[in-house]
Motif scaffolding. Structure first.
Motif, PDB file in Angstrom:
ATOM      1  N   VAL A 152      22.218  35.943  27.196  1.00  0.00           N
ATOM      2  CA  VAL A 152      22.753  37.235  27.674  1.00  0.00           C
ATOM      3  C   VAL A 152      21.911  37.758  28.832  1.00  0.00           C
ATOM      4  O   VAL A 152      22.438  38.239  29.844  1.00  0.00           O
ATOM      5  CB  VAL A 152      22.789  38.258  26.516  1.00  0.00           C
ATOM      6  N   PHE A 153      20.615  37.632  28.683  1.00  0.00           N
ATOM      7  CA  PHE A 153      19.712  38.115  29.737  1.00  0.00           C
ATOM      8  C   PHE A 153      19.922  37.331  31.038  1.00  0.00           C
ATOM      9  O   PHE A 153      19.952  37.904  32.125  1.00  0.00           O
ATOM     10  CB  PHE A 153      18.265  37.985  29.270  1.00  0.00           C
TER      11      PHE A 153
ATOM     12  N   LEU B 183      23.105  38.437  32.506  1.00  0.00           N
ATOM     13  CA  LEU B 183      22.930  39.796  33.035  1.00  0.00           C
ATOM     14  C   LEU B 183      22.275  39.759  34.419  1.00  0.00           C
ATOM     15  O   LEU B 183      22.649  40.504  35.328  1.00  0.00           O
ATOM     16  CB  LEU B 183      22.063  40.606  32.067  1.00  0.00           C
TER      17      LEU B 183
ATOM     18  N   HIS C 101      26.763  45.407  32.150  1.00  0.00           N
ATOM     19  CA  HIS C 101      25.522  45.981  31.618  1.00  0.00           C
ATOM     20  C   HIS C 101      25.745  46.661  30.274  1.00  0.00           C
ATOM     21  O   HIS C 101      24.903  46.585  29.384  1.00  0.00           O
ATOM     22  CB  HIS C 101      24.940  46.980  32.622  1.00  0.00           C
ATOM     23  N   THR C 102      26.901  47.304  30.153  1.00  0.00           N
ATOM     24  CA  THR C 102      27.191  48.022  28.897  1.00  0.00           C
ATOM     25  C   THR C 102      27.336  47.040  27.735  1.00  0.00           C
ATOM     26  O   THR C 102      26.837  47.294  26.635  1.00  0.00           O
ATOM     27  CB  THR C 102      28.476  48.838  29.039  1.00  0.00           C
TER      28      THR C 102
ATOM     29  N   ALA D  86      23.988  45.764  26.773  1.00  0.00           N
ATOM     30  CA  ALA D  86      23.257  46.811  26.036  1.00  0.00           C
ATOM     31  C   ALA D  86      23.739  46.879  24.596  1.00  0.00           C
ATOM     32  O   ALA D  86      22.932  47.072  23.673  1.00  0.00           O
ATOM     33  CB  ALA D  86      23.460  48.151  26.721  1.00  0.00           C
ATOM     34  N   GLU D  87      25.049  46.692  24.401  1.00  0.00           N
ATOM     35  CA  GLU D  87      25.589  46.698  23.036  1.00  0.00           C
ATOM     36  C   GLU D  87      25.006  45.555  22.218  1.00  0.00           C
ATOM     37  O   GLU D  87      24.614  45.730  21.058  1.00  0.00           O
ATOM     38  CB  GLU D  87      27.121  46.567  23.079  1.00  0.00           C
TER      39      GLU D  87
ATOM     40  N   ALA E 114      22.206  44.004  22.778  1.00  0.00           N
ATOM     41  CA  ALA E 114      20.787  44.300  22.538  1.00  0.00           C
ATOM     42  C   ALA E 114      20.635  45.302  21.403  1.00  0.00           C
ATOM     43  O   ALA E 114      19.715  45.201  20.589  1.00  0.00           O
ATOM     44  CB  ALA E 114      20.152  44.846  23.810  1.00  0.00           C
ATOM     45  N   ASN E 115      21.571  46.242  21.343  1.00  0.00           N
ATOM     46  CA  ASN E 115      21.550  47.247  20.278  1.00  0.00           C
ATOM     47  C   ASN E 115      21.736  46.590  18.911  1.00  0.00           C
ATOM     48  O   ASN E 115      21.010  46.895  17.953  1.00  0.00           O
ATOM     49  CB  ASN E 115      22.667  48.263  20.548  1.00  0.00           C
TER      50      ASN E 115
ATOM     51  N   GLY F 240      18.708  44.742  17.998  1.00  0.00           N
ATOM     52  CA  GLY F 240      17.693  45.689  17.539  1.00  0.00           C
ATOM     53  C   GLY F 240      17.877  46.040  16.076  1.00  0.00           C
ATOM     54  O   GLY F 240      16.909  46.149  15.326  1.00  0.00           O
TER      55      GLY F 240
END
Lengths: 164, 77
Positions: free
Chosen positions: B14-15, B18, B25-26, B29-30, B32-33, B36
């Protein structure tokens, strides 16, 4: 021949001059430090054990450690701050561990390497996201999500009411 | 994603995407969320075992290499 008094006076003057900043700066500018370093290296290798024992004994004397700490306090604080900022910038293992350990009963030893690597990647992606979006964009996104959630909840409630 | 190694591979992909602007980006971020959340759940499990003073192998955190000899042992049985 120079009299003893005259010699003493001349010597006194010279010694006073040696203590001035002007003389010290001159010495610093003209001094060949590489030679000094080489000489010190040789001396250190020849008397390694003695120097080490002397240093440890010296540091154990009462008040010495405190004095050194007081002398270099500012330096230590600045170094620590710089190190901390570098850790944050480069996302080092210690920083990731610190983040993972925060507000928990875990210690640094409890955290496995794999978890650190994954957390680092997550941080990288989040940083990339934050760097490439503006706060207003992020706010719009979060608002969209909130509205979607609300709509879903409302439809669920309506369905439940119909069933009842 | 059953493993930390798989999660890591996914996140690194993903990185990479990106960086190449092939993923929004959104969306990243999802992801990554979610990652997390998974990390936090693993952390809670770790904390639980640390409080109980136990050191069992957590299947999610154990890498494939660490699990291989175990599998081999089980197969031989």
């Amino acid at each position: 021949m120079e009299s003893v008094d005259k010699y003493k006076e001349r010597r006194k003057k010279y010694n006073a001059y040696r203590r001035t900043e002007e003389y010290k700066a001159k010495r610093r500018a003209t001094r060949d430090l590489s030679k000094d370093r080489e000489r010190w290296k040789k001396y250190y290798e020849a008397n390694k054990e003695q120097l080490k024992t002397y240093h440890t004994e010296y540091m154990l004397r009462p008040g010495v450690k405190e004095r050194y700490k007081e002398l270099h306090r500012k330096e230590y604080i600045e170094k620590g701050k710089k190190r901390g900022l570098d850790n944050i910038k480069n996302i080092t293992d210690s920083y990731v561990k610190m983040v993972l350990v925060k507000h928990t009963n875990l210690t640094y030893k409890d955290i496995p390497k794999e978890l650190i690597e994954v957390k680092r990647l997550e941080m990288l992606i989040r940083r990339e996201y934050l760097a490439n979006t503006t706060p207003s964009e992020r706010f719009k996104e979060s608002k969209k999500k909130y509205l979607l959630k609300k709509r879903k909840l409302l439809t669920k409630e309506n369905q439940d009411e119909k069933r009842n | 994603m059953k493993n930390v190694t798989e999660l890591r591979e996914q996140l690194s992909q993903v990185f990479y995407e990106l960086r190449n602007n092939t993923v929004k980006h959104t969306d990243a971020a999802e992801l990554a969320n979610i990652a997390g959340k998974m990390i936090n759940s693993a952390k809670v499990q770790l904390e639980y075992y640390a409080l109980r003073k136990e050191t069992p192998t957590i299947s999610f955190l154990a890498s494939e290499e660490a699990l291989l000899p175990r599998k081999a042992k089980n197969e031989s049985k």
